[in-house]
Every structure is written in structure tokens, then in C-alpha cells.
Design an enzyme around this catalytic site. Structure first.
Site, PDB file in Angstrom:
ATOM      1  N   LYS A 184       2.253  11.115   7.482  1.00 50.65           N
ATOM      2  CA  LYS A 184       1.462  10.840   8.676  1.00 50.65           C
ATOM      3  C   LYS A 184       2.008  11.504   9.958  1.00 50.65           C
ATOM      4  O   LYS A 184       1.812  12.691  10.141  1.00 50.65           O
ATOM      5  CB  LYS A 184       1.272   9.332   8.821  1.00 50.65           C
ATOM      6  N   ASP A 212       9.116   2.871   2.248  1.00 51.45           N
ATOM      7  CA  ASP A 212       7.930   3.661   2.557  1.00 51.45           C
ATOM      8  C   ASP A 212       7.683   3.526   4.058  1.00 51.45           C
ATOM      9  O   ASP A 212       7.163   2.518   4.534  1.00 51.45           O
ATOM     10  CB  ASP A 212       6.734   3.155   1.751  1.00 51.45           C
ATOM     11  N   PHE A 222       0.858  -1.190   0.000  1.00 53.85           N
ATOM     12  CA  PHE A 222       0.000   0.000   0.000  1.00 53.85           C
ATOM     13  C   PHE A 222       0.887   1.231   0.000  1.00 53.85           C
ATOM     14  O   PHE A 222       1.657   1.459   0.932  1.00 53.85           O
ATOM     15  CB  PHE A 222      -0.950   0.057   1.203  1.00 53.85           C
TER      16      PHE A 222
HETATM   17  C1  LIG Z   1      -1.096   6.166   4.385  1.00 54.31           C
HETATM   18  C2  LIG Z   1      -0.008   5.583   3.551  1.00 54.31           C
HETATM   19  C3  LIG Z   1       0.327   6.133   2.309  1.00 54.31           C
HETATM   20  C4  LIG Z   1      -0.444   7.264   1.664  1.00 54.31           C
HETATM   21  O1  LIG Z   1      -0.479   8.417   2.430  1.00 54.31           O
HETATM   22  P1  LIG Z   1      -1.621   9.519   2.125  1.00 54.31           P
HETATM   23  O2  LIG Z   1      -1.263  10.663   3.020  1.00 54.31           O
HETATM   24  O3  LIG Z   1      -2.936   8.877   2.500  1.00 54.31           O
HETATM   25  O4  LIG Z   1      -1.554   9.834   0.692  1.00 54.31           O
HETATM   26  C5  LIG Z   1       1.400   5.578   1.631  1.00 54.31           C
HETATM   27  N1  LIG Z   1       2.084   4.543   2.132  1.00 54.31           N
HETATM   28  C6  LIG Z   1       1.779   3.970   3.320  1.00 54.31           C
HETATM   29  C7  LIG Z   1       2.598   2.839   3.826  1.00 54.31           C
HETATM   30  C8  LIG Z   1       0.699   4.464   4.063  1.00 54.31           C
HETATM   31  O5  LIG Z   1       0.383   3.877   5.214  1.00 54.31           O
END
Ligand SMILES: *Cc1c(COP(=O)(O)O)cnc(C)c1O
Length: 417
Positions: A254, A225, A140
Site C-alpha cells: 500500500k 502484516d 485480512f
Molecule cells: C490490503 C491488505 C492486504 C492485501 O493487499 P493487496 O495489495 O490488496 O493484495 C493484505 N493485508 C492487509 C492487512 C491489507 O490491508
């Protein structure tokens, strides 16, 4: 207004892209959230790990309000007095040379992809438009058209094509498949150190280190990520530090702003980030003084309040309690720090009803992938709060098991007649 009324408004006016629990929150403080009826909940999602510093942390509130009264947006057409200090502090904290500040997580992943491709063409010498990036099944990374182009989730992709080419899948955790996927045109391997959205999936021991070594050997970039698992969530500042891995590009989001304001970033060393020149990328709000001031405060709170350490300590306390639970409905309890997943068995009939029962008892969780209950409370949680949380989880599993037992017996009785 009543809970029902707010929900009605959302149904009528808001694009229907989520399936939230029917709780309407109006305020929050630390680990607690309060709904419009005054009921209190322990937040076990933390907005997918964005509110790691706890809701409405007073030091971040102060930074936000102070900065909002000074200057909120210059765009990058002019300089501002927050961007430089923010970037320096983030670099020093993580041990990298340079930052590219952005807003959403997906936007930062997009920037990492662009940077890796540019590096591939200009440094590695890959023929133009031939760059390949290896990604993992079950990943994701966000919801833009390019990012869903390399999602393995059919729901995220259906009717959104045509897709961006240049991505190659390997199963998460499979070292042989990773080796086989490399070609002379591979510029990067993009990976989550732990797959959060895919159900708190941990790779086998040594996987990340193997990937790092392979990237060095094959001249490709390692992009981690860390949007969800970074900044203390797993009990280390970065989740890849559990494996002594240092990625070439780290993607953050985040918790970078403590949940106040969308702030994301990629960090890398100068030989890589230095490939970006004026015109290569941009964002009206990226690096804005309000976001930068908020992120500076959010990082200071993380360090000053030793939240990374607390995540490790409280995470251990919670996972040990959850692992002691004996229930025919628990398949596995896994995770690191304060990112813990309880995977339920097939007999349990999905994780959602456990989340609903927990909500009744004042604990807000969100199931992921249908069968995993995710526990990711703010990192400011105390031992007493962890113990209370564990008691609620134990009670809910006992109750649901007892209830199913009664229903089962009634069914048996009625078929016997
Ligand atoms: C939440 C998330 C994203 C995307 O972030 P947004 O601010 O919602 O665009 C990408 N990678 C990971 C692992 C995430 O948990």
C-alpha cells in the site's frame, strides 16, 4: 460523460466484485478528490491507506515521470540501478537486513508464508510438509487461494475450495488460545497489529509483546502484516512499535508506493531472508526500476514531511473530537493515529447510510464490516481539514438522528390512528 454513464459501463464490462459508493472520481490532489461533475471530496479512505502521502504528491509524480523516461522494467534477469538503493533505504529506515520486493500485498503475504515454512524445515527442523502457521480469526491478508484458505470470513471462501492446509486459527487478542495452539511444528504466528478490514480492531494491551515473547520461547517466527497499518498510518513508522515489538518478518505494501504503483515487500534479517536462493521465488515486475524509484520517493516524502508525526498529532485531534460526540448511534470510537473507526449501535441501522450522507457533504468514507465507519485520510491532512471533517461528521449524525426521530413520530401517529 455523466456519472450514470460511467457507472453503466462498469456494470456492463467490469467483473462485479465490489460495491462502491456511486461517485466517479476523475482527479485528486493531496487530501481532495474531484468527481466527473466537479464536486470535491475529502478522501477518508486513502485507497485503504495506500495514498498516505496524499494524492498525486508532486515529488512522487516527478520520480515516476523521470524514471519512466529512463527504464521501467528489466525483470530480475538483469540488474537495475534502482533496486539496490531502494532496498538499502527501506532496510535503513526500518532497521532490517534485507528486502524481498514484490508487487501486491497478497503476493508479499504469500512470500512471507513461503519464507516461514522454509525456515521451519531448514532451521527449526520441522518434518517436511508438516509446518503450521497460526493466524487470527477476523484476519485480512488478501485474496489469493492460499490466503483465503485461512480467512474466517465465509464470503471470501465460499466455492473457492479446496484450500491450502497448514493454518491454525486463534481468536485475535486471546493470549491463552495462542499458547494452546503452539505445537512442535508451529513455524510462525501471522498477525495484523491492528485488524483494519475487520473493523479497526485493537488487540488488548500487551498482546503483541506477549506474542513476541512466546515466539522467541517456542522458536517460531513473528510475522506482522503491516500492509495497511504500517508506514505511519497509526502514528508510528510501524504499528508494532507502539508495543516495542520487532517482528521477524514484516509485510509491507500500500503506502510503500504512495498509491502510484503496486509495490510491496517483505523485510527480515539475513539469517531468515538468506534462506531464499535463486529459484525459490520470483516475480517479473518485483523490484522493477519504476516501482523502486516511486517507492524511494514515497519513503522520502514520508520522512521529509514528518508524516508519521503528523499522523499521531492529527489522529489525536480527530479521535478526541469524535469521542466528544454524543449520539445514541455511536457505540465506540477507536483507533490509533489516522486509522479511526466509529462503530455504530444496532439502532443506527448500519454504517453505510452514514457514509452516503457524508458523501453528500463532501467526505468519502467506506464502511467496514457493516457497522464501522473508517476514517483514514491521507497523512498530509492539516488541523483545519481535521476540524472541517469533524464538523461534517457531527452534522451527519445530528441530521440522521433528527430524521429518524421524525419518521418514528410519524409512525407512532399513524399507528395511533
Ligand atoms: C490490503 C491488505 C492486504 C492485501 O493487499 P493487496 O495489495 O490488496 O493484495 C493484505 N493485508 C492487509 C492487512 C491489507 O490491508
Amino acid at each position: 460523460m455523466s456519472t450514470e454513464k460511467y457507472i453503466e459501463l462498469e456494470h456492463q464490462y467490469v467483473a462485479n466484485i465490489y460495491h462502491p459508493l456511486d461517485v466517479v472520481i476523475e482527479r485528486a490532489e493531496g487530501v481532495w478528490m474531484y468527481d466527473v461533475e466537479g464536486k470535491r471530496y475529502l478522501d477518508c479512505l486513502s485507497a485503504y491507506s495506500a495514498v498516505s502521502q496524499g494524492h498525486c504528491h508532486p515529488r512522487i509524480v516527478d520520480a515516476l515521470v523521470d524514471q519512466a523516461q529512463q527504464i521501467t522494467l528489466t525483470s530480475r534477469a538483469f540488474r537495475n540501478d534502482q533496486l539496490g538503493p531502494f532496498s538499502k533505504e527501506l532496510c535503513e529506515l526500518l532497521g532490517y537486513d534485507m528486502v524481498l520486493p514484490l508487487n501486491s500485498g497478497a503476493e508479499a503475504v504469500e512470500a512471507a508464508i513461503k519464507l516461514a515454512r522454509k525456515w521451519g524445515y531448514e532451521v527449526k527442523g520441522v518434518p517436511n510438509d508438516q509446518a503450521e502457521i497460526i493466524v487470527c480469526g477476523g484476519n485480512f491478508h488478501g485474496r489469493t487461494t492460499t490466503i483465503i484458505s485461512f480467512s474466517s470470513e465465509p464470503k471470501y471462501r465460499k466455492h473457492f475450495g479446496p484450500f491450502t492446509p497448514g493454518f491454525k486459527f486463534v481468536p485475535f487478542g486471546d493470549m491463552d488460545a495462542l499458547v494452546d495452539a503452539v505445537t512442535p511444528n508451529t513455524v510462525a504466528f501471522l498477525v495484523e497489529p491492528i485488524q483494519g478490514e475487520n473493523g479497526i480492531n485493537m488487540p488488548p494491551d500487551g498482546y503483541l509483546k506477549f506474542a513476541e515473547t512466546l515466539c522467541r520461547r517456542e522458536r517460531m517466527l513473528l510475522i506482522t502484516d503491516e500492509i495497511q497499518v504500517g508506514l505511519g498510518r497509526t502514528g508510528k513508522l510501524l504499528a508494532s512499535q507502539h508495543d516495542n515489538v520487532r517482528a521477524d518478518i514484516v509485510v509491507l505494501g500500500k503506502a510503500l508506493s504512495g498509491g502510484f504503483y503496486p509495490v510491496s515487500a517483505i523485510v527480515a534479517d539475513k539469517p531468515i531472508m538468506g534462506l531464499f536462493h535463486p529459484g525459490d521465488h520470483g516475480s517479473t515486475f518485483g523490484g522493477n526500476p519504476l516501482g523502486a524509484a516511486v517507492a524511494r520517493a514515497a519513503l522520502r516524502v514520508l520522512v521529509d514531511e514528518k508524516l508519521v508525526e503528523n499522523s499521531a498529532v492529527q489522529g489525536r485531534r480527530l479521535i478526541e473530537r469524535l469521542r466528544r460526540m454524543e449520539s445514541p448511534y455511536i457505540h465506540e470510537v477507536r483507533g490509533r493515529g489516522l486509522l479511526i473507526g466509529v462503530e455504530v449501535t444496532a439502532e443506527a441501522d448500519g454504517a453505510r447510510r452514514f457514509c452516503e450522507a457524508l458523501a453528500e457533504r463532501g467526505v468519502l468514507c467506506k464502511e467496514t464490516h457493516g457497522t464501522v465507519i473508517r476514517f483514514a485520510p491521507p497523512l498530509v491532512i492539516t488541523s483545519e481539514q481535521i476540524d472541517w471533517l469533524a464538523e461534517q461528521v457531527e452534522t451527519v449524525f445530528d441530521q440522521i438522528e433528527a430524521q429518524d426521530q421524525i419518521e418514528h413520530e410519524e409512525e407512532m401517529a399513524s399507528t395511533a390512528v
